[in-house]
Motif scaffolding. Structure first.
Motif, PDB file in Angstrom:
ATOM      1  N   TYR A   1      36.497 -47.507 -38.788  1.00 38.27           N
ATOM      2  CA  TYR A   1      36.159 -46.858 -37.526  1.00 38.27           C
ATOM      3  C   TYR A   1      36.304 -47.858 -36.383  1.00 38.27           C
ATOM      4  O   TYR A   1      35.500 -48.772 -36.237  1.00 38.27           O
ATOM      5  CB  TYR A   1      34.734 -46.280 -37.614  1.00 38.27           C
ATOM      6  CG  TYR A   1      34.621 -45.277 -38.736  1.00 38.27           C
ATOM      7  CD1 TYR A   1      34.773 -43.916 -38.498  1.00 38.27           C
ATOM      8  CD2 TYR A   1      34.419 -45.696 -40.057  1.00 38.27           C
ATOM      9  CE1 TYR A   1      34.713 -42.987 -39.540  1.00 38.27           C
ATOM     10  CE2 TYR A   1      34.362 -44.781 -41.099  1.00 38.27           C
ATOM     11  CZ  TYR A   1      34.517 -43.434 -40.833  1.00 38.27           C
ATOM     12  OH  TYR A   1      34.477 -42.520 -41.854  1.00 38.27           O
TER      13      TYR A   1
ATOM     14  N   TYR B   1      29.929 -42.196 -34.074  1.00 36.69           N
ATOM     15  CA  TYR B   1      31.082 -41.286 -34.073  1.00 36.69           C
ATOM     16  C   TYR B   1      31.672 -41.183 -32.673  1.00 36.69           C
ATOM     17  O   TYR B   1      32.897 -41.277 -32.492  1.00 36.69           O
ATOM     18  CB  TYR B   1      30.643 -39.904 -34.569  1.00 36.69           C
ATOM     19  CG  TYR B   1      31.754 -38.866 -34.527  1.00 36.69           C
ATOM     20  CD1 TYR B   1      32.605 -38.684 -35.620  1.00 36.69           C
ATOM     21  CD2 TYR B   1      31.956 -38.070 -33.399  1.00 36.69           C
ATOM     22  CE1 TYR B   1      33.632 -37.742 -35.576  1.00 36.69           C
ATOM     23  CE2 TYR B   1      32.972 -37.130 -33.349  1.00 36.69           C
ATOM     24  CZ  TYR B   1      33.800 -36.968 -34.437  1.00 36.69           C
ATOM     25  OH  TYR B   1      34.820 -36.033 -34.380  1.00 36.69           O
TER      26      TYR B   1
ATOM     27  N   THR C   1      33.737 -44.102 -31.531  1.00 37.13           N
ATOM     28  CA  THR C   1      34.960 -44.355 -32.290  1.00 37.13           C
ATOM     29  C   THR C   1      36.164 -43.764 -31.573  1.00 37.13           C
ATOM     30  O   THR C   1      36.191 -42.575 -31.266  1.00 37.13           O
ATOM     31  CB  THR C   1      34.852 -43.747 -33.696  1.00 37.13           C
ATOM     32  OG1 THR C   1      33.752 -44.344 -34.387  1.00 37.13           O
ATOM     33  CG2 THR C   1      36.131 -43.971 -34.490  1.00 37.13           C
TER      34      THR C   1
ATOM     35  N   ILE D   1      33.342 -38.544 -42.862  1.00 35.26           N
ATOM     36  CA  ILE D   1      33.332 -38.375 -41.408  1.00 35.26           C
ATOM     37  C   ILE D   1      32.247 -37.390 -40.997  1.00 35.26           C
ATOM     38  O   ILE D   1      31.533 -37.606 -40.006  1.00 35.26           O
ATOM     39  CB  ILE D   1      34.715 -37.904 -40.913  1.00 35.26           C
ATOM     40  CG1 ILE D   1      35.750 -39.021 -41.117  1.00 35.26           C
ATOM     41  CG2 ILE D   1      34.665 -37.499 -39.446  1.00 35.26           C
ATOM     42  CD1 ILE D   1      37.178 -38.593 -40.854  1.00 35.26           C
TER      43      ILE D   1
ATOM     44  N   GLY E   1      33.979 -32.454 -37.932  1.00 36.45           N
ATOM     45  CA  GLY E   1      33.723 -33.190 -36.701  1.00 36.45           C
ATOM     46  C   GLY E   1      33.775 -32.282 -35.495  1.00 36.45           C
ATOM     47  O   GLY E   1      33.383 -31.121 -35.575  1.00 36.45           O
TER      48      GLY E   1
ATOM     49  N   ARG F   1      25.633 -39.929 -34.670  1.00 36.42           N
ATOM     50  CA  ARG F   1      26.536 -39.370 -33.665  1.00 36.42           C
ATOM     51  C   ARG F   1      26.979 -40.433 -32.644  1.00 36.42           C
ATOM     52  O   ARG F   1      28.099 -40.389 -32.139  1.00 36.42           O
ATOM     53  CB  ARG F   1      25.849 -38.197 -32.951  1.00 36.42           C
ATOM     54  CG  ARG F   1      26.730 -37.463 -31.951  1.00 36.42           C
ATOM     55  CD  ARG F   1      27.942 -36.819 -32.625  1.00 36.42           C
ATOM     56  NE  ARG F   1      28.791 -36.162 -31.654  1.00 36.42           N
ATOM     57  CZ  ARG F   1      28.652 -34.897 -31.258  1.00 36.42           C
ATOM     58  NH1 ARG F   1      27.677 -34.150 -31.778  1.00 36.42           N
ATOM     59  NH2 ARG F   1      29.460 -34.372 -30.375  1.00 36.42           N
TER      60      ARG F   1
ATOM     61  N   TYR G   1      29.212 -37.981 -38.382  1.00 35.74           N
ATOM     62  CA  TYR G   1      29.035 -37.068 -37.249  1.00 35.74           C
ATOM     63  C   TYR G   1      27.606 -36.505 -37.215  1.00 35.74           C
ATOM     64  O   TYR G   1      27.002 -36.357 -36.148  1.00 35.74           O
ATOM     65  CB  TYR G   1      30.053 -35.938 -37.357  1.00 35.74           C
ATOM     66  CG  TYR G   1      30.000 -34.914 -36.248  1.00 35.74           C
ATOM     67  CD1 TYR G   1      30.511 -35.198 -34.983  1.00 35.74           C
ATOM     68  CD2 TYR G   1      29.445 -33.652 -36.471  1.00 35.74           C
ATOM     69  CE1 TYR G   1      30.469 -34.257 -33.967  1.00 35.74           C
ATOM     70  CE2 TYR G   1      29.395 -32.708 -35.462  1.00 35.74           C
ATOM     71  CZ  TYR G   1      29.913 -33.012 -34.215  1.00 35.74           C
ATOM     72  OH  TYR G   1      29.869 -32.078 -33.207  1.00 35.74           O
TER      73      TYR G   1
END
Length: 538
Positions: free
Chosen positions: A104, A188, A191, A177, A239, A185, A181
């Protein structure tokens, strides 16, 4: 590092595997000229890994430090340079990564990667480039909830398999993933790019984000295996609307040259500026390439777990096994089906019935009749992957379940049962026996002539053996040459100078009829056992 040739082009194959990073060089004849490796636990003890990974307290979460892989590449290339490796002769390179692992990249990292300076190591310059410091790897089993959610959102396990080639598995990147997520969060959202371990490796050599290739991408539960594009329903399940952008919109075939090596490696190590970087792939597709099969071949790896690889044109994805993009033929597929009960089960039966002697075990196979007089044994010492069953089951010629077999019956039963299972699950994903079918056997079990004779009889096909150490590295070096020559060059032409496999067993005359009948009974018995086990455990 040994040098076998003084001139001519070289092709490099890297493997970012679980416990080490390895490299292998071949010349135009595909002769191995150089090898080297970095062992994570021993060579990089500061990362405190065990077997190259970290086991978290819940015993389900398993990760590896992303920066460890970066530092390992620095160390590996430095060792090659110190040994006098001729980087200036390398015309193309490719590599593999442990399948299903993910990396990531933090927002802004692309600019850092693009601006890498030759004055410092990659490790020094990429310190702050990852939004997740510890990459989930294939050993992780912490995403069961996410797997069920993904399957439910697309219509069930079979529906997911029909899209992506596999039902949901905890190690697959889609569920990993989704977990990020749902549970982190912030990371995520920070990223900007998600790489697989394979495309991460390619990114380092390009000094830019490399696209994910189809062979590794089809091991994510996110890629449509028919279109080789991201599946919108799977993306939406795992996602948000930005996920396709984070993954990279383009998915390339494994034979594609994704760019030239970056100036960093030219200046620091002496690579040729026009050295091709060929798409990096998953380790399993790389191993397929390393064994240099032809269309229609069956590869049976006989080890702690047994694995069956197939080159397929028209696969039939189901809830067992996996269908991936073929790494050497753009329009074709490969399948991989793994069986937990391999050599350890065979060894248990050997120990209990032939006093631990493989010689006596082989003598029993030679002296007993093919088909075992109608007796069938199914041995799942560990809970099998397909079917999801644990236990030992024995049936006599009349179909009655019995508590035990005589030692000579038990020995033949375990081998026949295992190979009928391998054939059954190969056919389930689209394999069809044909007059030109050949079986390539590898792994420890391939050293036993009598075991391979049973394999030949059950598949009614000749069995060849091929011992290929570091098959993933070798497969990537071969793939590098393939793409350097031009991906329109037939793969079998690329490997024409390769040592052919050795014929070790041919079907015995008249045995196909014996196994055709026994095989049909085996299929019915395994299916009934699987249904009963499922009912008893629900």
């Amino acid at each position: 590092m040994e040098n076998k040739a003084e001139s001519g082009p070289l092709f490099l194959g890297f493997d970012f595997s679980t416990q080490q990073i390895k490299v292998l060089a071949v010349n135009e004849k595909l002769e191995v000229t150089n090898e080297n490796h970095v062992q994570f636990d021993d060579d990089l003890p500061e990362f405190k890994t065990s077997g190259g990974v970290h086991f978290h307290p819940d015993q389900k979460t398993v990760t590896a430090p992303t920066l460890m892989w970066v530092k390992a590449l620095d160390l590996l290339l430095d060792r090659m340079k110190d040994s006098g490796f001729p980087f200036n002769r390398v015309v193309a390179l490719s590599g593999a990564g442990q399948q299903h692992g993910s990396v990531y990249w933090k927002g802004g990292s692309k600019a850092v990667v693009n601006g890498i300076s030759e004055d410092k190591t990659l490790f020094e310059q990429l310190q702050d480039c990852f939004s997740v410091a510890d990459s989930p790897v294939w050993m992780d089993s912490s995403t069961t909830s996410q797997c069920r959610q993904l399957e439910e959102k697309v219509g069930g396990p079979r529906a997911l398999s029909s899209i992506t080639g596999s039902k949901a598995f905890e190690r697959f990147t889609g569920s990993q993933i989704m977990k990020l997520y749902q549970t982190n969060r912030k990371a995520y959202d920070e990223t900007e790019r998600i790489s697989l371990v394979s495309s991460f490796g390619a990114s380092l050599f390009l000094s830019d984000y490399a696209p994910i290739d189809g062979s590794d991408g089809t091991g994510m539960n996110l890629l449509d295996i028919w279109t080789r594009k991201w599946s919108k329903p799977c993306l939406e399940a795992c996602g948000d609307n930005n996920l396709a952008t984070k993954l990279g919109q383009e998915v390339v075939h494994s034979t594609q040259v994704v760019g030239k090596i970056s100036k960093y490696f030219v200046s620091r190590y002496g690579f040729k500026p026009d050295c091709d970087v060929v798409a990096f792939v998953g380790d399993n597709p790389a191993s397929l390439a390393g064994l240099a099969p032809k269309q229609g071949d069956v590869i049976v790896s006989l080890g702690t777990s047994d694995t069956v690889f197939l080159w397929l044109t028209n696969p039939t994805p189901g809830v067992n096994g996996h269908v991936f993009d073929n790494p050497v033929a753009e329009k074709d597929f490969m399948s991989l089906t793994c069986f937990k009960n391999g050599s350890l089960t065979r060894e248990r039966i050997r120990d209990e019935n032939t006093k631990g002697s493989w010689e006596d075990f082989s003598q029993v196979l030679r002296s007993t009749r093919a088909g075992n007089d109608g007796n069938i044994g199914i041995y799942f010492d560990a809970t099998e992957i397909q079917p999801f069953v644990k236990g030992c089951f024995r049936f006599d010629a009349n179909g009655m379940e019995v508590p035990s077999f005589r030692p000579e019956v038990e020995v033949r039963a375990v081998i026949e049962g295992q190979f009928m299972a391998r054939r059954m699950h190969a056919e389930a994903v689209g394999f069809k026996l044909g007059p030109n079918t050949q079986v390539i056997a590898t792994g420890g079990g391939s050293k036993n002539q009598e075991i391979l004779q049973v394999l030949s009889d059950v598949f009614n096909s000749p069995v060849y053996i091929k011992d290929v150490p570091n098959s993933a590295c070798l497969g990537c070096a071969i793939r590098a040459k393939h793409s350097w020559l031009g991906s329109d060059t037939p793969f079998d032409q690329v490997v024409s100078s390769y040592d052919p496999p050795t014929l070790i067993a041919s079907p015995q005359h008249g045995q196909d009829g014996v196994y055709d009948k026994l095989y049909q009974r085996y299929k019915e018995i395994e299916e009934k056992i699987a249904q009963k086990y499922l009912c008893d455990n629900n």
